[in-house]
Motif scaffolding. Structure first.
Motif, PDB file in Angstrom:
ATOM      1  N   MET A 132       0.840  -1.199   0.000  1.00 30.84           N
ATOM      2  CA  MET A 132       0.000   0.000   0.000  1.00 30.84           C
ATOM      3  C   MET A 132       0.875   1.250   0.000  1.00 30.84           C
ATOM      4  O   MET A 132       1.969   1.250   0.566  1.00 30.84           O
ATOM      5  CB  MET A 132      -0.912   0.005   1.229  1.00 30.84           C
ATOM      6  CG  MET A 132      -1.906  -1.147   1.256  1.00 30.84           C
ATOM      7  SD  MET A 132      -3.181  -1.009  -0.031  1.00 30.84           S
ATOM      8  CE  MET A 132      -4.051   0.443   0.546  1.00 30.84           C
ATOM      9  N   GLN A 133       0.364   2.336  -0.624  1.00 31.41           N
ATOM     10  CA  GLN A 133       1.093   3.592  -0.682  1.00 31.41           C
ATOM     11  C   GLN A 133       0.699   4.481   0.495  1.00 31.41           C
ATOM     12  O   GLN A 133      -0.483   4.566   0.854  1.00 31.41           O
ATOM     13  CB  GLN A 133       0.827   4.332  -2.007  1.00 31.41           C
ATOM     14  CG  GLN A 133       1.507   3.734  -3.214  1.00 31.41           C
ATOM     15  CD  GLN A 133       1.329   4.608  -4.445  1.00 31.41           C
ATOM     16  OE1 GLN A 133       0.383   5.393  -4.533  1.00 31.41           O
ATOM     17  NE2 GLN A 133       2.248   4.491  -5.400  1.00 31.41           N
ATOM     18  N   TYR A 134       1.716   5.187   1.063  1.00 32.22           N
ATOM     19  CA  TYR A 134       1.497   6.108   2.162  1.00 32.22           C
ATOM     20  C   TYR A 134       2.300   7.377   1.879  1.00 32.22           C
ATOM     21  O   TYR A 134       3.404   7.324   1.319  1.00 32.22           O
ATOM     22  CB  TYR A 134       1.939   5.495   3.503  1.00 32.22           C
ATOM     23  CG  TYR A 134       1.123   4.283   3.916  1.00 32.22           C
ATOM     24  CD1 TYR A 134       0.012   4.416   4.761  1.00 32.22           C
ATOM     25  CD2 TYR A 134       1.477   3.015   3.476  1.00 32.22           C
ATOM     26  CE1 TYR A 134      -0.729   3.299   5.147  1.00 32.22           C
ATOM     27  CE2 TYR A 134       0.741   1.896   3.858  1.00 32.22           C
ATOM     28  CZ  TYR A 134      -0.360   2.048   4.686  1.00 32.22           C
ATOM     29  OH  TYR A 134      -1.092   0.926   5.067  1.00 32.22           O
ATOM     30  N   ARG A 135       1.741   8.511   2.276  1.00 35.10           N
ATOM     31  CA  ARG A 135       2.399   9.785   2.031  1.00 35.10           C
ATOM     32  C   ARG A 135       3.487  10.019   3.068  1.00 35.10           C
ATOM     33  O   ARG A 135       3.311   9.725   4.259  1.00 35.10           O
ATOM     34  CB  ARG A 135       1.396  10.929   2.074  1.00 35.10           C
ATOM     35  CG  ARG A 135       0.330  10.864   0.995  1.00 35.10           C
ATOM     36  CD  ARG A 135      -0.669  11.987   1.150  1.00 35.10           C
ATOM     37  NE  ARG A 135      -0.017  13.299   1.009  1.00 35.10           N
ATOM     38  CZ  ARG A 135      -0.668  14.454   1.160  1.00 35.10           C
ATOM     39  NH1 ARG A 135      -1.963  14.463   1.502  1.00 35.10           N
ATOM     40  NH2 ARG A 135      -0.024  15.596   1.004  1.00 35.10           N
ATOM     41  N   LEU A 136       4.603  10.575   2.596  1.00 32.37           N
ATOM     42  CA  LEU A 136       5.674  11.002   3.488  1.00 32.37           C
ATOM     43  C   LEU A 136       5.651  12.521   3.561  1.00 32.37           C
ATOM     44  O   LEU A 136       5.795  13.200   2.554  1.00 32.37           O
ATOM     45  CB  LEU A 136       7.038  10.525   2.964  1.00 32.37           C
ATOM     46  CG  LEU A 136       7.324   9.024   3.042  1.00 32.37           C
ATOM     47  CD1 LEU A 136       8.692   8.711   2.436  1.00 32.37           C
ATOM     48  CD2 LEU A 136       7.258   8.533   4.478  1.00 32.37           C
ATOM     49  N   LEU A 137       5.479  13.058   4.745  1.00 26.79           N
ATOM     50  CA  LEU A 137       5.426  14.498   4.948  1.00 26.79           C
ATOM     51  C   LEU A 137       6.676  14.961   5.683  1.00 26.79           C
ATOM     52  O   LEU A 137       7.373  14.171   6.350  1.00 26.79           O
ATOM     53  CB  LEU A 137       4.168  14.889   5.727  1.00 26.79           C
ATOM     54  CG  LEU A 137       2.831  14.476   5.076  1.00 26.79           C
ATOM     55  CD1 LEU A 137       1.669  14.897   5.968  1.00 26.79           C
ATOM     56  CD2 LEU A 137       2.699  15.088   3.681  1.00 26.79           C
ATOM     57  N   ASN A 138       6.927  16.244   5.563  1.00 30.56           N
ATOM     58  CA  ASN A 138       8.110  16.808   6.193  1.00 30.56           C
ATOM     59  C   ASN A 138       7.997  16.686   7.723  1.00 30.56           C
ATOM     60  O   ASN A 138       7.004  17.115   8.324  1.00 30.56           O
ATOM     61  CB  ASN A 138       8.250  18.281   5.794  1.00 30.56           C
ATOM     62  CG  ASN A 138       9.613  18.845   6.120  1.00 30.56           C
ATOM     63  OD1 ASN A 138      10.602  18.123   6.131  1.00 30.56           O
ATOM     64  ND2 ASN A 138       9.676  20.143   6.390  1.00 30.56           N
ATOM     65  N   GLY A 139       9.039  16.061   8.327  1.00 27.08           N
ATOM     66  CA  GLY A 139       9.062  15.886   9.790  1.00 27.08           C
ATOM     67  C   GLY A 139       8.521  14.550  10.251  1.00 27.08           C
ATOM     68  O   GLY A 139       8.477  14.307  11.488  1.00 27.08           O
ATOM     69  N   ASP A 140       8.072  13.661   9.341  1.00 24.50           N
ATOM     70  CA  ASP A 140       7.560  12.352   9.747  1.00 24.50           C
ATOM     71  C   ASP A 140       8.685  11.504  10.343  1.00 24.50           C
ATOM     72  O   ASP A 140       9.871  11.654  10.002  1.00 24.50           O
ATOM     73  CB  ASP A 140       6.961  11.603   8.555  1.00 24.50           C
ATOM     74  CG  ASP A 140       5.581  12.128   8.187  1.00 24.50           C
ATOM     75  OD1 ASP A 140       4.996  12.889   8.982  1.00 24.50           O
ATOM     76  OD2 ASP A 140       5.085  11.808   7.066  1.00 24.50           O
ATOM     77  N   SER A 141       8.265  10.585  11.245  1.00 23.89           N
ATOM     78  CA  SER A 141       9.181   9.620  11.838  1.00 23.89           C
ATOM     79  C   SER A 141       9.034   8.305  11.102  1.00 23.89           C
ATOM     80  O   SER A 141       7.916   7.804  10.898  1.00 23.89           O
ATOM     81  CB  SER A 141       8.874   9.440  13.334  1.00 23.89           C
ATOM     82  OG  SER A 141       9.642   8.391  13.870  1.00 23.89           O
ATOM     83  N   LEU A 142      10.184   7.735  10.659  1.00 28.57           N
ATOM     84  CA  LEU A 142      10.186   6.499   9.873  1.00 28.57           C
ATOM     85  C   LEU A 142      11.084   5.492  10.580  1.00 28.57           C
ATOM     86  O   LEU A 142      12.262   5.782  10.863  1.00 28.57           O
ATOM     87  CB  LEU A 142      10.694   6.786   8.449  1.00 28.57           C
ATOM     88  CG  LEU A 142      10.530   5.670   7.420  1.00 28.57           C
ATOM     89  CD1 LEU A 142       9.041   5.388   7.169  1.00 28.57           C
ATOM     90  CD2 LEU A 142      11.211   6.056   6.092  1.00 28.57           C
ATOM     91  N   ARG A 143      10.500   4.296  10.889  1.00 32.01           N
ATOM     92  CA  ARG A 143      11.255   3.265  11.601  1.00 32.01           C
ATOM     93  C   ARG A 143      11.202   1.972  10.822  1.00 32.01           C
ATOM     94  O   ARG A 143      10.153   1.576  10.334  1.00 32.01           O
ATOM     95  CB  ARG A 143      10.682   3.063  13.001  1.00 32.01           C
ATOM     96  CG  ARG A 143      11.493   2.102  13.839  1.00 32.01           C
ATOM     97  CD  ARG A 143      10.975   1.978  15.255  1.00 32.01           C
ATOM     98  NE  ARG A 143       9.854   1.031  15.333  1.00 32.01           N
ATOM     99  CZ  ARG A 143       8.677   1.330  15.821  1.00 32.01           C
ATOM    100  NH1 ARG A 143       8.409   2.558  16.254  1.00 32.01           N
ATOM    101  NH2 ARG A 143       7.730   0.404  15.899  1.00 32.01           N
ATOM    102  N   PHE A 144      12.391   1.310  10.722  1.00 28.80           N
ATOM    103  CA  PHE A 144      12.482   0.006  10.056  1.00 28.80           C
ATOM    104  C   PHE A 144      12.633  -1.058  11.147  1.00 28.80           C
ATOM    105  O   PHE A 144      13.486  -0.953  12.022  1.00 28.80           O
ATOM    106  CB  PHE A 144      13.689  -0.053   9.116  1.00 28.80           C
ATOM    107  CG  PHE A 144      13.568   0.880   7.904  1.00 28.80           C
ATOM    108  CD1 PHE A 144      12.366   1.506   7.590  1.00 28.80           C
ATOM    109  CD2 PHE A 144      14.653   1.130   7.103  1.00 28.80           C
ATOM    110  CE1 PHE A 144      12.258   2.343   6.507  1.00 28.80           C
ATOM    111  CE2 PHE A 144      14.555   1.959   6.011  1.00 28.80           C
ATOM    112  CZ  PHE A 144      13.355   2.594   5.695  1.00 28.80           C
TER     113      PHE A 144
END
Length: 219
Positions: free
Chosen positions: A194-206
């Motif tokens: 699924m596609q999700y928007r990335l916005l400025n300041g988002d937190s991304l964890r792998f």
């Protein structure tokens, strides 16, 4: 005895019976006599035309050409023409204002996507889309556009962990989870595919262990 008749052929009483005692023709006064049988005279014919020997027609004479006497020379002179000065005749070309160039807007460029690791290491996306992951040790396999090789706990990151692309309709980068260990966006788990928007300041964890964390910047 035979009757008297007028012997004049031109008389009206020619060869007509007259009184026996008539001595002359009462019409033309020609002495009369017995019957006269005038000998017919052949009609008069014109004398034959003598043929003249044919002669060839006279040859045509050439026309007489006028010969100018030696002293009869033309008494005129060719007028001398004044040379033309073309430097004064030439008119310089009128310079028109140049046609204004047609404005061509510059091609649109997607903003730069940056992922800042907790160690301060910065990873930039080159272009409008690519993969996030680690390069493969096998030869012949191209590395991902965002290569996370060398960060702490890099084993959590898959070779092709995620795919990011700029979406002009959404005016944002879109991320798709392609990993084995999962992706969390602002502590929310992403559904793979699924596609999700990335916005400025988002937190991304792998991964689930909170070991590989990034802050998203779109500039």
């Amino acid at each position: 005895m035979p009757a008297n008749r007028c012997p004049n052929p031109s008389c009206e009483y020619f060869n007509r019976a007259l009184p026996n005692n008539a001595k002359v023709c009462p019409w033309c006064s020609t002495p009369v006599g017995n019957v006269v049988s005038p000998t017919p005279q052949p009609p008069s014919q014109p004398p034959p035309i003598q043929q003249q020997p044919s002669q060839p027609p006279p040859s045509p004479q050439p026309p007489i050409q006028y010969q100018r006497p030696p002293t009869d020379q033309p008494n005129y002179q060719v007028p001398q023409q004044t040379p033309v000065d073309y430097s004064t005749v030439y008119q310089p070309r009128v310079s028109y204002p140049p046609t204004p160039p047609v404005y061509t807007p510059p091609p649109q460029r997607a903003p730069v996507l940056k992922l800042i690791h907790t160690t301060g290491r910065e990873f930039n996306l080159i272009g409008e889309g690519g993969y996030i992951g680690r390069r493969s040790q096998s030869p012949g396999i191209a590395p991902p556009e965002i290569d996370l090789t060398g960060i702490p706990n890099e084993g959590i990151v898959s070779r092709r962990h995620a795919r990011v692309d700029w979406d002009w309709s959404q005016n944002a980068y879109m991320i798709v989870d392609m990993s084995t260990n999962g992706i969390y966006l602002n502590n929310n788990s992403l559904t793979p595919g699924m596609q999700y928007r990335l916005l400025n300041g988002d937190s991304l964890r792998f991964g689930q262990d909170n070991l590989v964390n990034f802050t998203v910047y779109v500039v």
